[in-house]
Scaffold this motif. Sequence first.
Motif, PDB file in Angstrom:
ATOM      1  N   VAL B 280       0.851  -1.201   0.000  1.00 56.35           N
ATOM      2  CA  VAL B 280       0.000   0.000   0.000  1.00 56.35           C
ATOM      3  C   VAL B 280       0.887   1.251   0.000  1.00 56.35           C
ATOM      4  O   VAL B 280       0.699   2.175  -0.786  1.00 56.35           O
ATOM      5  N   HIS B 281       1.878   1.224   0.883  1.00 54.87           N
ATOM      6  CA  HIS B 281       2.696   2.430   1.088  1.00 54.87           C
ATOM      7  C   HIS B 281       3.467   2.845  -0.159  1.00 54.87           C
ATOM      8  O   HIS B 281       3.686   4.031  -0.393  1.00 54.87           O
ATOM      9  N   GLU B 282       3.935   1.864  -0.941  1.00 59.73           N
ATOM     10  CA  GLU B 282       4.702   2.242  -2.132  1.00 59.73           C
ATOM     11  C   GLU B 282       3.814   3.024  -3.102  1.00 59.73           C
ATOM     12  O   GLU B 282       4.280   3.949  -3.759  1.00 59.73           O
ATOM     13  N   GLN B 283       2.541   2.642  -3.187  1.00 60.69           N
ATOM     14  CA  GLN B 283       1.620   3.366  -4.067  1.00 60.69           C
ATOM     15  C   GLN B 283       1.361   4.769  -3.524  1.00 60.69           C
ATOM     16  O   GLN B 283       1.375   5.756  -4.267  1.00 60.69           O
ATOM     17  N   LEU B 284       1.123   4.855  -2.213  1.00 54.12           N
ATOM     18  CA  LEU B 284       0.882   6.173  -1.596  1.00 54.12           C
ATOM     19  C   LEU B 284       2.097   7.076  -1.804  1.00 54.12           C
ATOM     20  O   LEU B 284       1.969   8.248  -2.177  1.00 54.12           O
ATOM     21  N   ALA B 285       3.285   6.516  -1.557  1.00 53.20           N
ATOM     22  CA  ALA B 285       4.496   7.341  -1.589  1.00 53.20           C
ATOM     23  C   ALA B 285       4.801   7.806  -3.015  1.00 53.20           C
ATOM     24  O   ALA B 285       5.019   8.999  -3.247  1.00 53.20           O
ATOM     25  N   PHE B 286       4.836   6.888  -3.959  1.00 54.28           N
ATOM     26  CA  PHE B 286       5.225   7.277  -5.316  1.00 54.28           C
ATOM     27  C   PHE B 286       4.110   8.031  -6.055  1.00 54.28           C
ATOM     28  O   PHE B 286       4.376   8.981  -6.772  1.00 54.28           O
ATOM     29  N   ARG B 287       2.863   7.576  -5.897  1.00 51.88           N
ATOM     30  CA  ARG B 287       1.793   8.233  -6.668  1.00 51.88           C
ATOM     31  C   ARG B 287       1.251   9.468  -5.953  1.00 51.88           C
ATOM     32  O   ARG B 287       1.292  10.574  -6.492  1.00 51.88           O
ATOM     33  N   ASP B 288       0.762   9.285  -4.723  1.00 55.13           N
ATOM     34  CA  ASP B 288       0.062  10.400  -4.071  1.00 55.13           C
ATOM     35  C   ASP B 288       1.030  11.445  -3.514  1.00 55.13           C
ATOM     36  O   ASP B 288       0.720  12.627  -3.517  1.00 55.13           O
ATOM     37  N   ILE B 289       2.182  11.006  -3.005  1.00 54.69           N
ATOM     38  CA  ILE B 289       3.115  11.991  -2.438  1.00 54.69           C
ATOM     39  C   ILE B 289       4.035  12.544  -3.531  1.00 54.69           C
ATOM     40  O   ILE B 289       3.977  13.722  -3.870  1.00 54.69           O
ATOM     41  N   CYS B 290       4.867  11.662  -4.104  1.00 55.27           N
ATOM     42  CA  CYS B 290       5.847  12.144  -5.094  1.00 55.27           C
ATOM     43  C   CYS B 290       5.152  12.687  -6.340  1.00 55.27           C
ATOM     44  O   CYS B 290       5.544  13.732  -6.874  1.00 55.27           O
ATOM     45  N   GLY B 291       4.128  11.992  -6.810  1.00 51.84           N
ATOM     46  CA  GLY B 291       3.411  12.429  -8.013  1.00 51.84           C
ATOM     47  C   GLY B 291       2.810  13.817  -7.821  1.00 51.84           C
ATOM     48  O   GLY B 291       2.895  14.683  -8.703  1.00 51.84           O
ATOM     49  N   THR B 292       2.215  14.033  -6.649  1.00 53.57           N
ATOM     50  CA  THR B 292       1.586  15.330  -6.370  1.00 53.57           C
ATOM     51  C   THR B 292       2.652  16.433  -6.258  1.00 53.57           C
ATOM     52  O   THR B 292       2.463  17.544  -6.767  1.00 53.57           O
ATOM     53  N   MET B 293       3.752  16.119  -5.597  1.00 49.91           N
ATOM     54  CA  MET B 293       4.819  17.121  -5.463  1.00 49.91           C
ATOM     55  C   MET B 293       5.362  17.504  -6.838  1.00 49.91           C
ATOM     56  O   MET B 293       5.619  18.671  -7.118  1.00 49.91           O
ATOM     57  N   ALA B 294       5.535  16.500  -7.690  1.00 45.26           N
ATOM     58  CA  ALA B 294       6.085  16.749  -9.028  1.00 45.26           C
ATOM     59  C   ALA B 294       5.132  17.602  -9.867  1.00 45.26           C
ATOM     60  O   ALA B 294       5.567  18.487 -10.602  1.00 45.26           O
ATOM     61  N   ALA B 295       3.824  17.332  -9.732  1.00 45.37           N
ATOM     62  CA  ALA B 295       2.842  18.092 -10.516  1.00 45.37           C
ATOM     63  C   ALA B 295       2.810  19.552 -10.066  1.00 45.37           C
ATOM     64  O   ALA B 295       2.695  20.470 -10.887  1.00 45.37           O
ATOM     65  N   ALA B 296       2.934  19.763  -8.749  1.00 39.89           N
ATOM     66  CA  ALA B 296       2.861  21.127  -8.225  1.00 39.89           C
ATOM     67  C   ALA B 296       4.150  21.901  -8.506  1.00 39.89           C
ATOM     68  O   ALA B 296       4.117  23.092  -8.793  1.00 39.89           O
ATOM     69  N   ARG B 297       5.285  21.206  -8.403  1.00 41.07           N
ATOM     70  CA  ARG B 297       6.569  21.889  -8.583  1.00 41.07           C
ATOM     71  C   ARG B 297       7.516  21.012  -9.399  1.00 41.07           C
ATOM     72  O   ARG B 297       8.314  20.252  -8.846  1.00 41.07           O
ATOM     73  N   PRO B 298       7.450  21.122 -10.708  1.00 41.73           N
ATOM     74  CA  PRO B 298       8.258  20.252 -11.584  1.00 41.73           C
ATOM     75  C   PRO B 298       9.760  20.328 -11.287  1.00 41.73           C
ATOM     76  O   PRO B 298      10.481  19.364 -11.554  1.00 41.73           O
ATOM     77  N   GLU B 299      10.221  21.431 -10.700  1.00 37.84           N
ATOM     78  CA  GLU B 299      11.662  21.534 -10.414  1.00 37.84           C
ATOM     79  C   GLU B 299      12.095  20.550  -9.316  1.00 37.84           C
ATOM     80  O   GLU B 299      13.285  20.362  -9.085  1.00 37.84           O
ATOM     81  N   LEU B 300      11.110  19.913  -8.637  1.00 35.47           N
ATOM     82  CA  LEU B 300      11.455  18.954  -7.576  1.00 35.47           C
ATOM     83  C   LEU B 300      11.722  17.549  -8.116  1.00 35.47           C
ATOM     84  O   LEU B 300      12.209  16.679  -7.384  1.00 35.47           O
ATOM     85  N   VAL B 301      11.394  17.323  -9.389  1.00 38.45           N
ATOM     86  CA  VAL B 301      11.463  15.961  -9.927  1.00 38.45           C
ATOM     87  C   VAL B 301      12.857  15.360  -9.767  1.00 38.45           C
ATOM     88  O   VAL B 301      13.019  14.210  -9.352  1.00 38.45           O
TER      89      VAL B 301
END
Lengths: 77, 352
Positions: B280-301
């Motif tokens: 469960v956590h890998e999906q939350l971390a990569f999709r909901d956390i990292c994915g959201t951060m990347a969408a909001a601030r592409p310079e964080l990728v």
Amino acid sequence: MTAAPAERRPVVVTACPDGPVLVRGADVVQDADGASHAVTRPVVAVCTCRRSGRMPWCDGTHKAVERAKRRKEQQGG
Amino acid sequence: MYLPHARGPLSTALVAVLGGRDLLDETALVREVELIPDDVDLLTDEDVQLTLWVLYELHYRGFEGVDDDWEWDPGLLQVRRALEDRLLAQLRFATAPWVQEALGAKGDVASRLFALTESVPGAPLSSYMQREATEEEFREYLVHKSVYHLKESDPQSFVLPRLQGRAKVALAELQYDEYGAGRPDQLHQALFAGGLDALGLSSEYGTYVDRVPAPTLAVTNVMNLFALRRSLAAASMGHLGAFEATSSEPCRKVAGGCRRLGLPDAVSVYFDEHVEADAVHEQLAFRDICGTMAAARPELVEDLFFGAAAYLVSESVAGQTMLDAWAEGRTSLREEPQPAVEERELETAVAS
């Protein structure tokens, strides 16, 4: 003042590409044989590749399945 | 916990300062850090990793007899910063090929993060635990893991206020699960402690710090480096995702090793729990956390990829160090430190 009756949180199901479906807000997940499995964590990952060793829950086996598929493609291609 | 035993000039100076036996000369210590030659592998440097470990521990539970306010001492922060900058430079260099590959790859950030966890080579530690490890090696494995798992998930709690919206909600969901989802007996730290107790090992926080080598300390140090610096919040979340995404399958193998060796259920229960939880956590971390951060601030990728790759590299060094020791038929742990002279004298005085 009387408290309003607590509203039931809606159940939300999210599909993960090449992975499980995440279920939030459910109490019970029923497997293909009709057996009920209590939900004990805030979010559960339900297996969709049918290879999990802990059905109905995802145990990450889909990644091994994907890896094997990629290897086969590489060898075949 | 007590202050650990020093392993070189930096940690000797630090332990003496925290123990109240010397005054802090941060300028001298910073110079010492700057003089470490460029070709020194900091991930395996005992003195550097123990020094960092002690400095980070000031943010958690501190040490017996050490003033808690050392946590925010500007001189110590200066020393830590100097060490961190060196370690960061090494990690950025070591991970550059995978970070560049992920940056150039197609697909959404989450799938590129998952792909990255498949491409950085790891040490085959969990397969060894599953099929070959002796009970003694299994006990050593738990001793190594205890350094992090007795404060499992605590570093990432520092990152929560630095995230917004959906990413914050997902990290809170993940942490709530790590912290037992409302059930104190299910706190993951407590589950791990239960396994140690069942094998007659110590579950006391920090007991084994003196016994583990630099690479094991480095795994938590890298995590703390990312978690405590707001500017590295994205690296911290990439790191978390890579940790979770390389956990379910290995935990399944390690749980299999527990059963092969006939270890008590209290040991395997921790690993069984993580097979399911981390899927469960890998999906939350990569999709909901990292994915959201990347969408909001592409310079964080780039930092999301960097954090993930840095975890995989540090974990691989730690795992390989254990495997190498066992392959040579020796212990993967450090010798029990000899008590310092004054402690010995005190013991003799008490005994007589």
